[in-house]
Design an enzyme around this catalytic site. Structure first.
Site, PDB file in Angstrom:
ATOM      1  N   CYS A 232      46.905  57.836  37.242  1.00 63.18           N
ATOM      2  CA  CYS A 232      46.785  59.448  37.200  1.00 63.18           C
ATOM      3  C   CYS A 232      46.703  59.666  39.079  1.00 63.18           C
ATOM      4  O   CYS A 232      45.808  59.960  39.581  1.00 63.18           O
ATOM      5  CB  CYS A 232      45.411  59.991  36.856  1.00 63.18           C
ATOM      6  SG  CYS A 232      45.316  59.401  35.256  1.00 63.18           S
ATOM      7  N   ASP A 283      57.554  61.314  32.607  1.00 66.55           N
ATOM      8  CA  ASP A 283      58.045  62.477  31.527  1.00 66.55           C
ATOM      9  C   ASP A 283      58.183  62.097  30.144  1.00 66.55           C
ATOM     10  O   ASP A 283      58.637  63.049  29.174  1.00 66.55           O
ATOM     11  CB  ASP A 283      59.400  62.968  32.380  1.00 66.55           C
ATOM     12  CG  ASP A 283      60.403  61.797  32.927  1.00 66.55           C
ATOM     13  OD1 ASP A 283      60.125  60.713  32.538  1.00 66.55           O
ATOM     14  OD2 ASP A 283      61.113  61.961  33.515  1.00 66.55           O
ATOM     15  N   CYS A 354      35.369  62.077  38.674  1.00 61.34           N
ATOM     16  CA  CYS A 354      34.398  62.788  39.607  1.00 61.34           C
ATOM     17  C   CYS A 354      33.585  63.700  38.779  1.00 61.34           C
ATOM     18  O   CYS A 354      33.539  64.914  39.205  1.00 61.34           O
ATOM     19  CB  CYS A 354      35.310  63.461  40.619  1.00 61.34           C
ATOM     20  SG  CYS A 354      36.512  64.745  40.152  1.00 61.34           S
TER      21      CYS A 354
END
Length: 403
Positions: A232, A283, A354
């Site tokens: 990511c 994709d 986070c």
């Protein structure tokens, strides 16, 4: 402090876009600061800091000013008058803020400061969720810490500079920094400044990256020559750190579902001199399947609520919704199941967020280890980082090994 009409009006315009049109604070402020070329650094910092302050304390100020969303222009001036009064700034006799009841404002502030959801200026649901997940005492400390202005931290790009040398270069450009001893590449700015204008930044000697975030790449324990997949990657803050730790040797495959973020990563990698990074847009599911059982290390810096970074994104308090948090937890579980397949036997993987919520962190890892997809993994170690304990972003990271 004397208030300048054009700076106050620019602040009101910015707040209107953020509160009433749902635009992101950082983007609005960036655009607002370009409005008048005559503004100096002090003018621009007044607009940016005042806007962020009022965004951060929106609920408290609105309660004191007795105004509600969406805010009319007149009500935005009332919020501004509350902000100025609480800072002891004398209000000019403009018609927009005449008759400001300064004593009443201070009285209401004292009364509301005894109630956490007003004192820390957060929605009811978020306050309830924080208490449920972290307990009364920890949540009270954490949300208080997350309302402080985040310091500016930079990460030395060791492909091009060392920390001491970078400190000297920045000092020549009038930017004073101090070394953070538990963070090997980090420097903290002693005063806020626009570091993106420096020659050192243009030369690729550093990136702006919070201290907690700088721990993640180290946690993955990479070595030169490895094959690493950053699943990511976004615009690549951690990807570039991994490239530096690997001394440009080996291969990093940076994946993301957003192609525009990967374009930005390519630009940043070029500036940083990171040559071992290859970007691939997710994709179709084939992109992941092709990588099954092929990586020595996998980083999953998962999408999350972002509650650990409220000090730098205060508007997230008003944009976040409980439904989003339930949805993102499902996404985190799917990502863990799918992306963990990229790791080869014996390899190591870091799951990081986070967020400070255990349900996005330890519980996700525990649930993964109980599922079929996680049966070959074991938890090596994990680390919870609270803003109230470090003064930096709230973070979580877990190191897992595939048997």
């Amino acid at each position: 402090m004397r208030l300048h009409r054009n700076l106050v009006f620019a602040t009101i315009d910015a707040l209107s876009e953020i509160f009433n049109e749902g635009k992101y604070a950082d983007k609005v402020i960036q655009k607002t600061l370009k409005r008048d070329k005559r503004w100096g650094a002090r003018d621009r910092s007044f607009i940016a800091e005042t806007t962020y302050d009022i965004v951060r304390w929106k609920r408290l100020y609105a309660e004191i000013a007795e105004v509600k969303d969406p805010f009319s222009r007149e009500n935005l001036f009332r919020l501004f008058a509350v902000w100025a009064t609480l800072r002891g700034i004398d209000l000019p006799d403009w018609k927009q803020i005449e008759d400001t009841p300064t004593r009443r404002i201070k009285g209401k502030f004292d009364a509301l400061s005894k109630i956490r959801k007003y004192k820390e200026s957060i929605p009811d649901w978020l306050d309830e969720m924080g208490v449920k997940e972290l307990g009364e005492e920890t949540w009270t400390k954490e949300i208080h810490a997350l309302n402080n202005l985040a310091p500016v931290i930079i990460r030395t790009n060791t492909l091009k500079a060392n920390r001491e040398n970078l400190q000297e270069i920045l000092a020549e450009e009038d930017i004073q920094t101090r070394v953070l001893k538990d963070y090997p590449e980090a420097l903290e700015l002693e005063e806020r400044a626009n570091v993106f204008r420096t020659k050192a930044f243009k030369d690729g000697n550093f990136e702006v990256q919070d201290a907690s975030s700088q721990l993640v790449a180290h946690f993955l324990n990479v070595e030169p020559g490895m094959r690493v997949v950053d699943t990511c990657a976004g615009a690549g803050g951690k990807t570039l750190h991994l490239a530096a730790l690997m001394e440009n040797k080996g291969q990093i495959i940076a994946l993301d579902i957003f192609g525009n973020k990967l374009k930005e990563l390519k630009r940043r990698a070029k500036r940083a001199g990171a040559h071992n990074v290859e970007t691939r847009e997710i994709d179709t599911t084939k992109v992941i399947k092709k990588l099954h059982n092929s990586a020595d290390r996998v980083l999953i810096d998962a999408p999350c609520s972002g509650l650990g970074v409220l000090s730098r994104n205060p508007d997230a308090k008003w944009k976040l919704q409980p439904e989003f948090i339930s949805k993102i937890k499902n996404t985190q579980a799917e990502i863990l199941d799918q992306y963990s397949k990229i790791l080869k036997p014996g390899g190591k993987m870091v799951y990081a967020t986070c967020s400070v919520l255990p349900s996005e962190n330890q519980q996700q890892v525990e649930n993964f280890l109980k599922r079929e997809e996680g049966k070959d993994f074991e938890l090596v170690k994990d680390q919870k980082i609270l803003s109230s304990e470090t003064g930096y972003d709230g973070f979580y990271m877990a190191l897992l090994q595939k048997k």
